[in-house]
Design a protein around this motif. Structure first.
Motif, PDB file in Angstrom:
ATOM      1  N   TYR A  35       0.810  -1.219   0.000  1.00 53.62           N
ATOM      2  CA  TYR A  35       0.000   0.000   0.000  1.00 53.62           C
ATOM      3  C   TYR A  35       0.844   1.271   0.000  1.00 53.62           C
ATOM      4  CZ  TYR A  35      -4.259  -2.671   0.372  1.00 53.62           C
ATOM      5  OH  TYR A  35      -5.300  -3.534   0.107  1.00 53.62           O
ATOM      6  N   ALA A  36       2.060   1.208   0.516  1.00 53.08           N
ATOM      7  CA  ALA A  36       2.957   2.363   0.484  1.00 53.08           C
ATOM      8  C   ALA A  36       3.699   2.444  -0.847  1.00 53.08           C
ATOM      9  CB  ALA A  36       3.951   2.284   1.634  1.00 53.08           C
ATOM     10  N   LYS A  37       3.543   1.413  -1.672  1.00 54.28           N
ATOM     11  CA  LYS A  37       4.236   1.298  -2.965  1.00 54.28           C
ATOM     12  C   LYS A  37       5.749   1.308  -2.787  1.00 54.28           C
ATOM     13  CE  LYS A  37       0.362   2.760  -5.697  1.00 54.28           C
ATOM     14  NZ  LYS A  37      -0.107   3.371  -6.905  1.00 54.28           N
ATOM     15  N   ASP A  38       6.195   0.637  -1.734  1.00 48.96           N
ATOM     16  CA  ASP A  38       7.618   0.447  -1.462  1.00 48.96           C
ATOM     17  C   ASP A  38       8.003  -0.899  -2.075  1.00 48.96           C
ATOM     18  OD1 ASP A  38      10.154   0.044  -0.492  1.00 48.96           O
ATOM     19  OD2 ASP A  38       9.647   0.451   1.603  1.00 48.96           O
ATOM     20  N   ASN A  39       8.254  -0.898  -3.363  1.00 49.09           N
ATOM     21  CA  ASN A  39       8.445  -2.152  -4.088  1.00 49.09           C
ATOM     22  C   ASN A  39       9.741  -2.879  -3.755  1.00 49.09           C
ATOM     23  OD1 ASN A  39       5.950  -1.898  -5.209  1.00 49.09           O
ATOM     24  ND2 ASN A  39       6.686  -0.918  -7.069  1.00 49.09           N
ATOM     25  N   SER A  40      10.739  -2.187  -3.246  1.00 48.98           N
ATOM     26  CA  SER A  40      11.960  -2.903  -2.843  1.00 48.98           C
ATOM     27  C   SER A  40      11.669  -3.793  -1.635  1.00 48.98           C
ATOM     28  CB  SER A  40      13.100  -1.928  -2.548  1.00 48.98           C
ATOM     29  OG  SER A  40      12.787  -1.114  -1.439  1.00 48.98           O
ATOM     30  N   GLN A  41      10.875  -3.285  -0.683  1.00 49.63           N
ATOM     31  CA  GLN A  41      10.484  -4.097   0.472  1.00 49.63           C
ATOM     32  C   GLN A  41       9.511  -5.195   0.054  1.00 49.63           C
ATOM     33  OE1 GLN A  41      11.340  -3.930   4.013  1.00 49.63           O
ATOM     34  NE2 GLN A  41      13.030  -3.014   2.916  1.00 49.63           N
ATOM     35  N   LEU A  42       8.583  -4.854  -0.828  1.00 52.30           N
ATOM     36  CA  LEU A  42       7.613  -5.838  -1.311  1.00 52.30           C
ATOM     37  C   LEU A  42       8.332  -7.014  -1.966  1.00 52.30           C
ATOM     38  CD1 LEU A  42       4.590  -6.487  -1.700  1.00 52.30           C
ATOM     39  CD2 LEU A  42       4.721  -5.258  -3.883  1.00 52.30           C
ATOM     40  N   LYS A  43       9.310  -6.719  -2.785  1.00 49.65           N
ATOM     41  CA  LYS A  43      10.062  -7.771  -3.483  1.00 49.65           C
ATOM     42  C   LYS A  43      10.855  -8.632  -2.498  1.00 49.65           C
ATOM     43  CE  LYS A  43      13.062  -8.503  -7.422  1.00 49.65           C
ATOM     44  NZ  LYS A  43      13.747  -7.865  -8.551  1.00 49.65           N
ATOM     45  N   LYS A  44      11.372  -8.012  -1.458  1.00 49.01           N
ATOM     46  CA  LYS A  44      12.195  -8.717  -0.469  1.00 49.01           C
ATOM     47  C   LYS A  44      11.402  -9.785   0.282  1.00 49.01           C
ATOM     48  CE  LYS A  44      15.244  -7.759   3.413  1.00 49.01           C
ATOM     49  NZ  LYS A  44      15.901  -6.705   4.191  1.00 49.01           N
ATOM     50  N   TYR A  45      10.110  -9.524   0.535  1.00 39.76           N
ATOM     51  CA  TYR A  45       9.307 -10.406   1.376  1.00 39.76           C
ATOM     52  C   TYR A  45       8.266 -11.219   0.613  1.00 39.76           C
ATOM     53  CZ  TYR A  45      11.617  -7.913   5.088  1.00 39.76           C
ATOM     54  OH  TYR A  45      12.579  -7.383   5.914  1.00 39.76           O
ATOM     55  N   THR A  46       8.412 -11.311  -0.707  1.00 43.87           N
ATOM     56  CA  THR A  46       7.512 -12.128  -1.516  1.00 43.87           C
ATOM     57  C   THR A  46       8.325 -12.994  -2.463  1.00 43.87           C
ATOM     58  OG1 THR A  46       7.313 -10.378  -3.184  1.00 43.87           O
ATOM     59  CG2 THR A  46       5.612 -10.453  -1.491  1.00 43.87           C
ATOM     60  N   THR A  47       7.737 -14.105  -2.896  1.00 41.34           N
ATOM     61  CA  THR A  47       8.382 -14.909  -3.925  1.00 41.34           C
ATOM     62  C   THR A  47       8.274 -14.148  -5.244  1.00 41.34           C
ATOM     63  OG1 THR A  47       6.345 -16.097  -4.433  1.00 41.34           O
ATOM     64  CG2 THR A  47       7.805 -17.082  -2.762  1.00 41.34           C
ATOM     65  N   ALA A  48       9.054 -14.546  -6.228  1.00 45.50           N
ATOM     66  CA  ALA A  48       9.049 -13.860  -7.524  1.00 45.50           C
ATOM     67  C   ALA A  48       7.651 -13.860  -8.142  1.00 45.50           C
ATOM     68  CB  ALA A  48      10.055 -14.513  -8.468  1.00 45.50           C
ATOM     69  N   GLU A  49       6.963 -14.987  -8.065  1.00 45.95           N
ATOM     70  CA  GLU A  49       5.614 -15.095  -8.624  1.00 45.95           C
ATOM     71  C   GLU A  49       4.636 -14.160  -7.911  1.00 45.95           C
ATOM     72  OE1 GLU A  49       3.131 -18.682  -7.748  1.00 45.95           O
ATOM     73  OE2 GLU A  49       3.325 -18.991  -9.913  1.00 45.95           O
ATOM     74  N   SER A  50       4.680 -14.126  -6.614  1.00 51.25           N
ATOM     75  CA  SER A  50       3.785 -13.252  -5.849  1.00 51.25           C
ATOM     76  C   SER A  50       4.107 -11.784  -6.086  1.00 51.25           C
ATOM     77  CB  SER A  50       3.871 -13.547  -4.358  1.00 51.25           C
ATOM     78  OG  SER A  50       3.227 -14.744  -4.066  1.00 51.25           O
ATOM     79  N   TYR A  51       5.374 -11.470  -6.175  1.00 57.48           N
ATOM     80  CA  TYR A  51       5.777 -10.085  -6.427  1.00 57.48           C
ATOM     81  C   TYR A  51       5.153  -9.579  -7.726  1.00 57.48           C
ATOM     82  CZ  TYR A  51       8.715  -6.023  -7.341  1.00 57.48           C
ATOM     83  OH  TYR A  51       9.159  -4.751  -7.626  1.00 57.48           O
ATOM     84  N   GLU A  52       5.228 -10.381  -8.760  1.00 56.72           N
ATOM     85  CA  GLU A  52       4.632  -9.995 -10.044  1.00 56.72           C
ATOM     86  C   GLU A  52       3.120  -9.833  -9.927  1.00 56.72           C
ATOM     87  OE1 GLU A  52       6.292  -8.992 -12.723  1.00 56.72           O
ATOM     88  OE2 GLU A  52       8.130  -9.350 -11.584  1.00 56.72           O
ATOM     89  N   SER A  53       2.475 -10.697  -9.171  1.00 54.28           N
ATOM     90  CA  SER A  53       1.025 -10.593  -8.965  1.00 54.28           C
ATOM     91  C   SER A  53       0.665  -9.304  -8.230  1.00 54.28           C
ATOM     92  CB  SER A  53       0.501 -11.783  -8.164  1.00 54.28           C
ATOM     93  OG  SER A  53       0.631 -12.959  -8.891  1.00 54.28           O
ATOM     94  N   PHE A  54       1.424  -8.983  -7.187  1.00 55.91           N
ATOM     95  CA  PHE A  54       1.172  -7.747  -6.450  1.00 55.91           C
ATOM     96  C   PHE A  54       1.361  -6.525  -7.346  1.00 55.91           C
ATOM     97  CE2 PHE A  54       1.975 -10.191  -2.426  1.00 55.91           C
ATOM     98  CZ  PHE A  54       0.777  -9.892  -1.812  1.00 55.91           C
TER      99      PHE A  54
END
Length: 120
Positions: A35-54
């Motif tokens: 929700y903060a659109k902090d994609n570096s943190q989002l990528k760090k805590y998700t798998t590659a597949e989930s990151y792309e979905s988010f």
């Protein structure tokens, strides 16, 4: 010399702390970074597949102040390599559930299988 050893041990402990986050803490990081659109943190805590979905749905939401997410764990189930976290936030009316797996020594949010259901 003792001070250097102490500083080294302290630095190792601090660097290991983040990788040892619980599934619930990881889920909170993912929600707040999404929700903060902090994609570096989002990528760090998700798998590659989930990151792309988010990322594919993130533009539908306005950036929010992540510190006011009101993240609350409702239920949590953990076994050796898989965890489920059911939670509520101020961003959604209904509770959500994340599946997490251990990857590279960290809990990461991942996609659930088509016929896979959470334990709650």
């Amino acid at each position: 010399m003792k001070n250097y050893v102490f500083i080294l041990i302290l630095a190792i402990c601090v660097s290991c702390t983040e990788s040892q986050m619980s599934p619930a803490m990881t889920a909170q990081k993912v929600v707040e970074s999404f929700y903060a659109k902090d994609n570096s943190q989002l990528k760090k805590y998700t798998t590659a597949e989930s990151y792309e979905s988010f990322l594919s749905v993130q533009d539908m939401f306005e950036a929010q102040n992540s510190s006011s997410s009101n993240f609350k764990v409702l239920e949590e189930s953990i076994d050796e390599k898989t965890a489920w976290v059911k939670f509520s936030t101020r961003f959604e009316d209904n509770p959500e559930t994340f599946k997490l797996i251990q990857e590279d020594g960290m809990w990461k949010v991942t996609e659930s299988g088509i016929k896979e259901t959470s334990p709650f």
